[in-house]
Design a protein around this motif. Structure first.
Motif, PDB file in Angstrom:
ATOM      1  N   ARG A  37     -27.100  35.975 -29.393  1.00  0.00           N
ATOM      2  CA  ARG A  37     -27.416  35.709 -30.796  1.00  0.00           C
ATOM      3  C   ARG A  37     -28.495  34.636 -30.876  1.00  0.00           C
ATOM      4  O   ARG A  37     -28.336  33.562 -30.288  1.00  0.00           O
ATOM      5  N   ASN A 249     -18.985  31.123 -30.441  1.00  0.00           N
ATOM      6  CA  ASN A 249     -20.407  31.182 -30.133  1.00  0.00           C
ATOM      7  C   ASN A 249     -20.757  29.959 -29.298  1.00  0.00           C
ATOM      8  O   ASN A 249     -20.559  28.824 -29.741  1.00  0.00           O
ATOM      9  N   GLU A 319     -29.961  39.657 -30.696  1.00  0.00           N
ATOM     10  CA  GLU A 319     -29.343  39.954 -31.992  1.00  0.00           C
ATOM     11  C   GLU A 319     -29.888  38.994 -33.033  1.00  0.00           C
ATOM     12  O   GLU A 319     -29.971  37.807 -32.760  1.00  0.00           O
TER      13      GLU A 319
END
Ligand code: SAM
Length: 319
Positions: A37, A249, A319
């Motif tokens: 991400r 994350n 992403e």
């Protein structure tokens, strides 16, 4: 993983850590997949009212040239980041009272309709103020606890306490913001036991994200002569954070990349799944001197392209 403090300390001290790195990598794949991400990072002010002894932005550093971006420029940069393909922007600054909660909230309100998620990282506020940020549409808030040792914390932060810091993290969580925490590796006086406590504190707070990076000494701070944190120990802490918080994350921090670019790539194979890419205007990028570093000149679309290429070269999906 239900490890206690002593077990974590023993794991951190292991001679061979490869088995844990592999377990963390497998768990990362199962829980958050193979994407990395990407977060756009906009550092919008290096003014700070705090005097954290490790940080180059501290208000007692007279050598630092200070800058502030105007709210309109911050909004414009966030929209340019959205345009370049970013799906999250992190707005970070020193604790700069120029940006009142109303100003910060107004910026969030202007950025959100573009569809980009907004993370704020602007320091300590009251319970009501964190709630207000959420009402304005902020998605996440990043506030690291820095160190879980209350005495070490007090020695490094003349104007705050660990209790106050953790209370802010609880307010953030309670406000319904995704909560980003984290800590530094290698602060002078830190031990493996402290790091074990840091890892457990991430879980106790219920962090949705945790930034774990090496301490890097800044020449214009009281810690100028201290040694930098270890890249290897940082990777070990990230791997254990993955085992403790399977769905979190976990970024490969910018500080790790400054210390060792190779290790920054390796940390993606031992638990990390997030990368931050600066979208700060070039001149300000090099004035946001938390620690000594220089960053190459690259515009927002080109920066996005490069980070995507890097992710693909790691065999992962941007992403
Ligand atoms: N003011 C906000 C806050 O307090 O969270 C955000 C800005 S602060 C500069 C962002 C992070 O920089 C801190 O959470 C700290 O972990 C990190 N940092 C500061 N000085 C550092 C240093 N010398 N080495 C590594 N990280 C550092």
């Amino acid at each position: 993983m239900d490890k206690n403090r002593e077990q974590l300390r023993e794991l951190l001290a292991r001679e061979d850590f490869s088995e844990i790195f592999e377990r963390a990598d497998t768990l990362r794949r199962e829980q958050v997949g193979d994407t990395i991400r990407v977060r756009a990072l906009l550092e919008f002010s290096n003014y700070c009212r705090r005097s954290c002894r490790y940080c180059g932005l501290n208000c007692r550093n007279p050598k630092l040239e200070r800058f502030r971006l105007e709210p309109a420029e911050i909004v414009e940069t966030a929209l340019a980041a959205r345009e370049a393909g970013y799906r999250t922007i992190v707005l970070q600054s020193g604790e700069d009272p120029y940006y009142t909660p109303e100003i910060l909230g107004e910026m969030v309100r202007k950025i959100k309709p573009s569809g980009i998620a907004v993370t704020l990282s602007c320091g300590e506020f009251s319970r009501e103020e964190y709630r207000y940020f959420r009402e304005c549409g902020a998605d996440r808030y990043l506030l690291k606890h820095e160190t879980s040792d209350p005495n070490l914390y007090a020695g490094l932060h003349p104007d705050s306490t660990l209790e106050q810091r953790v209370q802010c993290q609880r307010y953030i969580k309670e406000a319904g913001l995704e909560t980003g925490g984290g800590f530094m590796i290698g602060l002078p006086g830190q031990t493996l036991d402290t790091i074990a406590g840091d890892l457990l504190l991430l879980r106790e707070i219920g962090c949705d994200m945790a930034g774990i990076g090496p301490f890097l000494p800044h020449p214009d701070t009281p810690l100028r002569d201290a040694a930098h944190g270890s890249a290897q120990l940082t990777m070990r802490a990230v791997a254990l954070a993955r085992l403790l918080l399977p769905r979190a994350n976990l970024p490969a921090t910018t500080a790790l990349g400054v210390l060792d670019a190779k290790e920054k790539r390796s940390v993606f194979s031992c638990g990390a799944n997030v990368i931050m890419q600066k979208v700060t205007p070039q001149r300000m990028k090099n004035l946001y001197q938390i620690y000594p570093a220089s960053f190459e000149e690259v515009d927002i679309p080109e920066g996005r392209k490069r980070v995507e290429q890097e992710i693909v070269s790691l065999g992962r999906i941007p992403e």
